[in-house]
Design an enzyme around this catalytic site. Structure first.
Site, PDB file in Angstrom:
ATOM      1  N   LYS A 112       5.922  13.535  49.818  1.00  0.00           N
ATOM      2  CA  LYS A 112       6.127  12.454  50.784  1.00  0.00           C
ATOM      3  C   LYS A 112       7.599  12.010  50.837  1.00  0.00           C
ATOM      4  CE  LYS A 112       1.457  11.626  51.476  1.00  0.00           C
ATOM      5  NZ  LYS A 112       0.900  12.461  50.438  1.00  0.00           N
TER       6      LYS A 112
HETATM    7  C1  LIG Z   1      -0.161  13.280  50.701  1.00  0.00           C
HETATM    8  C2  LIG Z   1      -0.341  14.430  49.821  1.00  0.00           C
HETATM    9  C3  LIG Z   1      -1.082  15.548  50.234  1.00  0.00           C
HETATM   10  C4  LIG Z   1      -1.762  15.613  51.575  1.00  0.00           C
HETATM   11  O1  LIG Z   1      -0.844  15.700  52.656  1.00  0.00           O
HETATM   12  P1  LIG Z   1      -1.327  15.354  54.127  1.00  0.00           P
HETATM   13  O2  LIG Z   1      -0.101  15.414  54.952  1.00  0.00           O
HETATM   14  O3  LIG Z   1      -1.909  13.978  54.052  1.00  0.00           O
HETATM   15  O4  LIG Z   1      -2.349  16.371  54.510  1.00  0.00           O
HETATM   16  C5  LIG Z   1      -1.170  16.614  49.358  1.00  0.00           C
HETATM   17  N1  LIG Z   1      -0.616  16.579  48.127  1.00  0.00           N
HETATM   18  C6  LIG Z   1       0.088  15.512  47.704  1.00  0.00           C
HETATM   19  C7  LIG Z   1       0.672  15.522  46.335  1.00  0.00           C
HETATM   20  C8  LIG Z   1       0.255  14.409  48.529  1.00  0.00           C
HETATM   21  O5  LIG Z   1       0.960  13.371  48.097  1.00  0.00           O
END
Ligand SMILES: *Cc1c(COP(=O)(O)O)cnc(C)c1O
Length: 497
Positions: A112
């Site tokens: 993120k």
């Molecule tokens: C948010 C997240 C995901 C999922 O990503 P999306 O864009 O919501 O599909 C997968 N792995 C981690 C570690 C995340 O923080």
């Protein structure tokens, strides 16, 4: 030429990128989508010679057409700097016949950061461009990683405040510690007694609360979102798929024009949708493999064409994927109708009323780029252990869901196209689950003892993000019922009821 954005739910007005970023969600509750996905105007060979920051500019300039070159480059340079612990920003690591695209080298060691380190700058720039006087209040529901990454991105950014709601018992101890120790006068972290979907639904309700919006405006505030529905999150995520392809070309791992597959551990469908955009921009991508944990609503959807959230919510060792309503899927639904907002709105209405909808065969035919699978908790743990024992490379639980799904996909299809696996978190963020998967003998260790043991085992230095929280004091201890989210927000902003 300007690229405009419209809502997935009505033929309402077109807005510029900066306006879509400011608003987050469209007024009708829909998500903003670009009128079309632009095509790369540089060749992949040219792009393969560029740095991450240069690639980011080449990709983002095509989507954010109302930003000047200076504005965009300034945002990019403020975001992708020494907050990342490697100059390449998103390295590719080869292990066991796959390329792991490590998206966890930013401030909070999860993917993120890739988008949330730039969003505050895109937002502030958008506010200036649109003569916004109000202070911007970021309202976010998090299943763990978004919250901390958003807090880290927005902390002490002038003209903003940030309020994060997380499920009190639905995030890992390290995730919680990371959030409740957040510094910054403009930050506010609240645990709610419910799951992630409760938090997300509550936040959506606040965004849609016209009365609240009016009261806020009078007090000099306006909401915006840092959730993955904001195009200011989605667009920066397209960059690393273009970059990864360029790196494979540069290192002669693939030939010019060679197609690759991409596996993405998926929750809200933002990361994989970004890969789909990269494909539509011209990156040679064959299959987009959507990997779910035991909350396999997306796998069932791709199999049957029925999206059905009426099921038990499972708490897994990959909590950032514990999601039953994948918000960003709405954009794919909209696109698969041939961009018909009325049809899409009907599906979304059905989702909110009955918790499910069924797409048409035509729409399903428009989704053949995607396929889905899922990994059980046992399969996820087994994959971490097997990869470690074979190669010494340690992956986190979310990435392991993707790796397990890749193994299933390969044995089911015999498709051995070269593959990039989105590696979404550092194993240090989910140390207990990771170490537990490798050997139960670690179960008795304390959290930080585990961290140090993992560091030795994987031969990787303990990331700064973890070092920092060893001793950090808890600064946030508010817990509320999901019904009280509104009054909590008012209280934080010091608005009288
Ligand atoms: C948010 C997240 C995901 C999922 O990503 P999306 O864009 O919501 O599909 C997968 N792995 C981690 C570690 C995340 O923080």
């Amino acid at each position: 030429m300007n690229l405009f954005y419209r809502s997935t739910r009505s033929k309402s007005e077109l807005v510029k990128a900066s306006q879509a970023i400011l608003r987050g969600l469209a007024e009708d509750g829909g998500l903003y989508v670009p009128e079309y996905v632009p095509t790369l105007d540089k060749s992949l060979e040219e792009l393969s010679q560029m740095s991450y920051q240069e690639t980011a500019y080449e990709v983002m300039k095509l989507f954010l057409t109302d930003f000047t070159e200076d504005e965009l480059k300034s945002c990019i340079n403020k975001a992708y700097d020494s907050k990342f612990d490697t100059e390449v920003i998103a390295p590719l690591v080869e292990a066991d016949g796959a390329y792991y695209l490590e998206l966890f080298h930013g401030a909070t060691i999860a993917f993120k950061d890739m988008a949330l380190s730039i969003l505050p700058h895109l937002l502030i720039t958008s506010a200036k461009k649109n003569h916004v006087k109000n202070e911007i209040v970021i309202l976010t529901a998090t299943s763990g990683d978004t919250g901390k990454a958003a807090l880290a991105g927005f902390a002490d950014v002038e003209g903003t405040r940030i309020i994060v709601f997380y499920p009190k018992n639905g995030v890992s101890p390290i995730q919680e510690k990371q959030m409740v120790t957040q510094k910054g006068k403009n930050t506010f972290v609240v645990g709610i007694t419910g799951n992630f979907d409760d938090a997300q639904t509550g936040v959506k309700k606040l965004f849609g609360d016209k009365e609240l919006v009016k009261v806020m405006d009078t007090a000099g505030f306006q909401f915006s979102s840092a959730n993955s529905i904001n195009i200011g999150r989605l667009i920066p995520q397209v960059v690393y798929y273009v970059y990864a392809y360029g790196q494979l070309l540069k290192e002669n791992k693939i030939e010019k024009g060679e197609k690759i597959n991409i596996v993405v551990p998926t929750g809200n469908f933002g990361n994989i949708l970004a890969a789909y955009f990269a494909k539509n921009m011209g990156v040679p991508i064959a299959k987009l493999i959507c990997a779910s944990n035991e909350n396999k609503v997306l796998y069932d959807f791709f199999e049957t064409g029925v999206y059905d959230r009426n099921r038990d919510f499972v708490l897994t060792s990959s909590p950032s994927m514990d999601i039953l309503i994948s918000s960003n899927l709405e954009r794919l639904i909209y696109l698969s109708t041939g961009c018909d907002p009325d049809k899409n709105a009907a599906f979304m209405k059905s989702l909110s009323r009955e918790g499910k909808y069924q797409i048409t065969p035509d729409m399903k035919d428009n989704m053949t780029d995607f396929c889905g699978n899922f990994a059980s908790e046992q399969e996820t743990a087994d994959t971490i252990k097997a990869l470690y024992e074979k190669t010494g490379y340690v992956i986190d639980t979310h990435t392991a869901v993707a790796a397990a799904v890749l193994n299933k996909y390969r044995s089911a299809t015999n498709d051995h196209t070269k593959v990039v696996v989105a590696s979404t978190a550092s194993p240090f963020k989910f140390t207990r689950s990771v170490m537990n998967a490798i050997d139960h003998k670690y179960d008795a260790m304390g959290d930080f003892e585990l961290v140090d043991t993992l560091s030795k085992l994987a031969n990787v230095k303990v990331p700064n993000a973890i070092e920092e929280i060893r001793t950090a004091p808890v600064l946030h201890d508010t817990v509320c019922e999901k019904e009280d989210m509104k009054s909590i927000v008012m209280k934080f902003l010091e608005i009288e009821e």
